[in-house]
Design a protein around this motif. Structure first.
Motif: not given
Length: 182
Positions: A21-44
Motif C-alpha cells: 500500500g505504501a509503495l502504491v502511494v510512493f509511486g510503485g515499483l517502477s521508481v526508486a525514491e519518493y520525497k516527502v515534506e515533513v513537519r515535526w516538533r521535538t515537543s509540543a
C-alpha cells in the motif's frame, strides 16, 4: 533526512505487510525514491521544523525479500477500494522513517488493540505511543476521523503521545507530516 525501505523489513514488528500500500502511494515499483515534506516538533512547545524526507528503495531487493510484492502492488493499483488502506500504510511508513531520523532507536513495539492500524506503542512500553492519521485530499472523511481519534485519545492524557498527520495530495503526489511531538 533519508530512509531506506529495506530497514522496514528488519523492524521488530515485521511491518512488511505495509509495503504494498505504501509503495502504491510512493509511486510503485517502477521508481526508486519518493520525497516527502515533513513537519515535526521535538515537543509540543517546540518550534515546528520542516525538512524533506527522501524514502528510497531498490525494487528488485524488496521483491526478493517480500513474497508476491509485485502482484500485491499491482492488485492495489487496480482497485480503488484500497485507497484508504494505502494512505494509512504510507502514513505509518512515513512515521517510522521520521522517528528513525529524529529519535534514532525509537521503534514501534506493539500495535494497539483498540483503534485501527494507526495506533502504536513505542519502545516496549505501554507509557509511550504514537497516533498516526493518513489523510487524502480526495477523501475528506479521513480528516474528520483523525480529529475524532485525537479527541478520544486526549481523554487518556497519561500516555506520552506523539501525533503524526500525513496528507496525501491527489494532484501533486506528496505527503506532509505535521504535529509530531512527544
Amino acid at each position: 533526512m533519508d530512509y531506506d525501505l529495506l530497514k522496514l523489513l528488519d523492524h521488530p514488528l515485521m511491518l512488511d505487510d505495509l509495503l504494498p500500500g505504501a509503495l502504491v502511494v510512493f509511486g510503485g515499483l517502477s521508481v526508486a525514491e519518493y520525497k516527502v515534506e515533513v513537519r515535526w516538533r521535538t515537543s509540543a512547545a517546540a518550534t515546528e521544523q520542516t525538512e524533506t524526507l527522501t524514502i528510497r528503495w531498490d525494487p528488485a531487493r524488496l521483491a526478493r525479500r517480500v513474497p508476491m510484492l509485485r502482484r500485491k502492488v499491482q492488485n492495489m493499483l487496480e482497485r480503488d477500494d484500497y485507497r484508504p488502506l494505502q494512505t494509512e500504510n504510507a502514513a505509518v511508513v512515513v512515521t517510522v522513517a521520521v522517528l528513525a531520523n529524529i529519535e534514532p532507536g525509537t521503534v514501534f513495539s506493539r500495535r494497539s488493540e483498540r483503534g485501527s492500524y494507526h495506533d502504536y506503542f513505542l519502545n516496549d512500553s505501554l507509557e509511550e505511543m504514537v497516533e498516526i492519521a493518513g489523510r487524502s485530499t480526495s477523501k475528506r472523511g479521513l480528516d474528520r476521523l483523525f480529529l475524532e481519534e485525537k479527541a478520544q485519545s486526549d481523554k487518556h492524557a497519561a500516555l506520552r503521545k506523539r501525533w503524526v498527520s500525513v496528507t496525501v495530495f491527489s494532484k501533486a503526489a506528496r505527503n506532509r507530516t505535521e504535529g509530531l511531538h512527544p
